[in-house]
Design a protein around this motif. Sequence first.
Motif, PDB file in Angstrom:
ATOM      1  N   GLN A 142       1.210  12.327  -0.101  1.00  0.00           N
ATOM      2  CA  GLN A 142       0.831  10.792  -0.961  1.00  0.00           C
ATOM      3  C   GLN A 142       0.891   9.985   0.112  1.00  0.00           C
ATOM      4  OE1 GLN A 142       3.640  10.376  -3.649  1.00  0.00           O
ATOM      5  NE2 GLN A 142       4.037  12.223  -5.125  1.00  0.00           N
ATOM      6  N   TRP A 143       0.838   9.278   1.226  1.00  0.00           N
ATOM      7  CA  TRP A 143       0.550   8.661   2.381  1.00  0.00           C
ATOM      8  C   TRP A 143      -0.571   9.390   2.989  1.00  0.00           C
ATOM      9  CZ3 TRP A 143       5.958   7.127   4.307  1.00  0.00           C
ATOM     10  CH2 TRP A 143       6.760   6.497   3.568  1.00  0.00           C
ATOM     11  N   LYS A 144      -0.119  10.706   2.623  1.00  0.00           N
ATOM     12  CA  LYS A 144      -2.033  11.075   3.853  1.00  0.00           C
ATOM     13  C   LYS A 144      -3.391  11.026   3.248  1.00  0.00           C
ATOM     14  CE  LYS A 144      -2.277  15.813   5.889  1.00  0.00           C
ATOM     15  NZ  LYS A 144      -3.066  17.050   6.287  1.00  0.00           N
ATOM     16  N   ALA A 145      -3.257  10.891   2.043  1.00  0.00           N
ATOM     17  CA  ALA A 145      -4.315  10.670   1.459  1.00  0.00           C
ATOM     18  C   ALA A 145      -4.865   9.415   1.817  1.00  0.00           C
ATOM     19  CB  ALA A 145      -4.112  10.352  -0.422  1.00  0.00           C
ATOM     20  N   ILE A 146      -3.654   8.086   1.766  1.00  0.00           N
ATOM     21  CA  ILE A 146      -4.640   6.485   2.416  1.00  0.00           C
ATOM     22  C   ILE A 146      -4.811   7.149   3.792  1.00  0.00           C
ATOM     23  CG2 ILE A 146      -4.284   5.363   0.373  1.00  0.00           C
ATOM     24  CD1 ILE A 146      -1.994   4.855   1.548  1.00  0.00           C
ATOM     25  N   GLY A 147      -4.788   7.747   4.405  1.00  0.00           N
ATOM     26  CA  GLY A 147      -4.624   8.061   5.672  1.00  0.00           C
ATOM     27  C   GLY A 147      -3.809   7.173   7.180  1.00  0.00           C
ATOM     28  N   VAL A 148      -1.986   7.693   5.858  1.00  0.00           N
ATOM     29  CA  VAL A 148      -0.849   7.818   6.439  1.00  0.00           C
ATOM     30  C   VAL A 148      -0.633   8.181   7.196  1.00  0.00           C
ATOM     31  CG1 VAL A 148       1.259   6.664   6.462  1.00  0.00           C
ATOM     32  CG2 VAL A 148      -0.576   5.717   4.999  1.00  0.00           C
ATOM     33  N   GLU A 149       0.403   9.090   8.996  1.00  0.00           N
ATOM     34  CA  GLU A 149       0.194  10.359   9.872  1.00  0.00           C
ATOM     35  C   GLU A 149       1.898   9.732   9.464  1.00  0.00           C
ATOM     36  OE1 GLU A 149      -1.436  10.192  13.607  1.00  0.00           O
ATOM     37  OE2 GLU A 149      -3.408  10.361  12.180  1.00  0.00           O
ATOM     38  N   THR A 150       2.609  10.347   8.888  1.00  0.00           N
ATOM     39  CA  THR A 150       3.835  10.751   9.630  1.00  0.00           C
ATOM     40  C   THR A 150       4.689  11.689   9.682  1.00  0.00           C
ATOM     41  OG1 THR A 150       3.855   9.871   6.582  1.00  0.00           O
ATOM     42  CG2 THR A 150       6.321  10.269   7.154  1.00  0.00           C
ATOM     43  N   SER A 151       6.139  11.387  10.104  1.00  0.00           N
ATOM     44  CA  SER A 151       6.555  12.039  11.457  1.00  0.00           C
ATOM     45  C   SER A 151       8.008  11.677  10.677  1.00  0.00           C
ATOM     46  CB  SER A 151       6.762  11.786  13.102  1.00  0.00           C
ATOM     47  OG  SER A 151       6.800  10.411  12.899  1.00  0.00           O
ATOM     48  N   PHE A 152       8.751  12.791  10.702  1.00  0.00           N
ATOM     49  CA  PHE A 152      10.366  13.011   9.746  1.00  0.00           C
ATOM     50  C   PHE A 152      11.653  12.717  11.316  1.00  0.00           C
ATOM     51  CE2 PHE A 152       7.175  15.308   7.386  1.00  0.00           C
ATOM     52  CZ  PHE A 152       7.230  14.434   5.787  1.00  0.00           C
ATOM     53  N   ALA A 175       1.141  -1.459  -0.198  1.00  0.00           N
ATOM     54  CA  ALA A 175      -0.062  -0.303  -0.173  1.00  0.00           C
ATOM     55  C   ALA A 175       0.831   1.277   0.358  1.00  0.00           C
ATOM     56  CB  ALA A 175      -0.782   0.054   1.015  1.00  0.00           C
ATOM     57  N   LEU A 176       1.759   1.227   1.029  1.00  0.00           N
ATOM     58  CA  LEU A 176       2.309   2.606   0.988  1.00  0.00           C
ATOM     59  C   LEU A 176       3.414   2.680  -0.329  1.00  0.00           C
ATOM     60  CD1 LEU A 176       4.464   2.056   4.721  1.00  0.00           C
ATOM     61  CD2 LEU A 176       2.688   4.007   2.836  1.00  0.00           C
ATOM     62  N   SER A 177       4.116   1.512  -1.322  1.00  0.00           N
ATOM     63  CA  SER A 177       4.390   1.993  -1.969  1.00  0.00           C
ATOM     64  C   SER A 177       3.718   2.649  -3.772  1.00  0.00           C
ATOM     65  CB  SER A 177       5.076   0.883  -2.729  1.00  0.00           C
ATOM     66  OG  SER A 177       5.852   0.761  -3.608  1.00  0.00           O
ATOM     67  N   ALA A 196      -7.080  -1.422   4.898  1.00  0.00           N
ATOM     68  CA  ALA A 196      -8.188  -1.901   5.603  1.00  0.00           C
ATOM     69  C   ALA A 196      -8.181  -3.424   5.922  1.00  0.00           C
ATOM     70  CB  ALA A 196      -9.131  -1.407   4.671  1.00  0.00           C
ATOM     71  N   ALA A 197      -8.006  -4.053   4.582  1.00  0.00           N
ATOM     72  CA  ALA A 197      -7.082  -5.891   5.368  1.00  0.00           C
ATOM     73  C   ALA A 197      -6.450  -5.492   6.470  1.00  0.00           C
ATOM     74  CB  ALA A 197      -7.015  -6.164   4.190  1.00  0.00           C
ATOM     75  N   ALA A 198      -5.218  -4.811   6.532  1.00  0.00           N
ATOM     76  CA  ALA A 198      -4.094  -4.721   7.287  1.00  0.00           C
ATOM     77  C   ALA A 198      -4.839  -4.318   8.990  1.00  0.00           C
ATOM     78  CB  ALA A 198      -3.252  -4.338   7.385  1.00  0.00           C
ATOM     79  N   GLY A 199      -5.863  -3.854   9.000  1.00  0.00           N
ATOM     80  CA  GLY A 199      -6.473  -3.519  10.033  1.00  0.00           C
ATOM     81  C   GLY A 199      -6.190  -2.343  10.609  1.00  0.00           C
ATOM     82  N   PHE A 200      -6.377  -1.037   9.326  1.00  0.00           N
ATOM     83  CA  PHE A 200      -5.589   0.446   9.464  1.00  0.00           C
ATOM     84  C   PHE A 200      -7.170   0.617   8.159  1.00  0.00           C
ATOM     85  CE2 PHE A 200      -1.844  -1.744  10.283  1.00  0.00           C
ATOM     86  CZ  PHE A 200      -1.078  -0.824  11.328  1.00  0.00           C
TER      87      PHE A 200
END
Length: 543
Positions: free
Chosen positions: A408-418, A318-320, A376-380
Amino acid sequence: MREIHRQSGIRRAIRPLALASGLFLALAGFAGAAMAQVVFHRGNDGDPETLDSHKTSTVSEAHLLRDLSEGLVIHHINGEVVPGVAESWTMAPDGKSYTFKLRANAKWSNGDPVTANDFVFSFQRMVNPETGAKYANILYPILNAEKINKAGEGAKLEDLGVKAIDEHTLEISLERPTPYFLELLTHQTGLPVHPASLQKFGKDFVKPENWVSNGAYTLKEFVPNSHIRLEKNKNFHDAANVKIDTVIYYPTPDFSAAARRFQAGELQMTSDIPADQVQQLREKLGKEQVRISPYLGTYFLIINTAKKPFDDIRVRRALSMVIDREFIAEEIWGGTMLPAYGVIPPNIGNYGERAEADFKGASPLDREDEAKKLLAAAGFGPGVPLRVQLRYNTTDNNRRTVIAIAEQWKAIGVETSFINTDGKTHFALLRDGGDFDIARYGWIGDYSDPQNFLFLFQSDNTGFNSGKYNNPKFDALMKQGAEEVDIAKRAAILREADAILAAEVPWIPVLYYSSKNLVSPKVQGFQQNLRGALPTRFMSLKP
């Protein structure tokens, strides 16, 4: 035995000496000496973590070592493999051994002769597990190298297939025919160290006051975060054709600052260009000073596959999938990089069709929808976001790239810190098995063969498999490929291994590299090549 190659030293035109004017005739001797000193100011990606060639692993270190040391063979500035300390070599008919004839006039910077035993000492040190060389497995094609490096497998250092026949003859025996072996020897793992210096000073043999080298230059000064000064080695066998007397390397991870220093005349060459300024710099400086060329390398995100939830293929895929590589290549990198959907870059040798992600041709919207389903299948999903900590080494180009990926990850609900650090700290953490979720990485080919990219994912490659990927089938294919003599059959086996990576996404390939340099019109002899090998000895400066 069939002779493979013989080539004398590369001749170059002798730079005319400037004459002192009549006004300063009384100081002619002094002025002539001063004017004869040619100083080259080079930008480098960052400071080296070490200049011990057996412990280095980064491109910035490789640039320095090409000037400081010389192996049996080297990369010319045109990218070709040419003689180094070895003036000629022969290969046995079965392809399992090479005999190298060393130059009689090869010397260390202190005047000691460079001998075959120096190479025996150095190769043994490289594979000795006590050295802790992360790159030792690059030499596994040499007879017994792997057994020695993996302590406890019954081989001793003296069993290594590197033997001194006499002072100027070296024989290297291989486990099996290795089509890329000569090019492999251009790598820093094949560079000799001065035995007496290492034995006297231990790890401090790399300090300027203790440094003894056999390359075109010797180390004179190392001021961290400031500069590294190299001076021409008067004992180098081809010193008469080395036209630059002093080369000063400056760590320049801030490419925008490097570009400003170049335009101010403080740098005569940079190691990279800020991607968002490429067009502006081309318009201002012209294509002769803004040099962009294909490079044998891939820009990755390493995923820690031993850490939940990144051990789940659905999460990695999904991330890729959702990364818009075309946007990043064009908008972030100004068209200087290519979108990457596979581990192995274009133009690789000894290979055919490369494996790529099966979603390459899908539309961005379809990929986004599929990525959401996988998460979603992975529980997120809503209320249960996937949280990712993304590490990167600090450069303008990297910062802009990871910010774009996070959006771009944010569009699928991923929260990123750096987390960002200097290159030395960043790569040391990865090399030494430090903790992370996802980390920025780049791999430049050491030799033009698919094995040099695929070996990164072998479970026993502790030095570079930072994501701790472990797939027994992949490992078995890599072993099978290493034992296959037929090039076409070997390529098919490695292609199968390549396809596993494309499906399981242990790392995310994002871009294929190009080499990007700002080069002053005063620099003569500069040639970009797929290896990014730019030894100072082959360049000169116009007054």
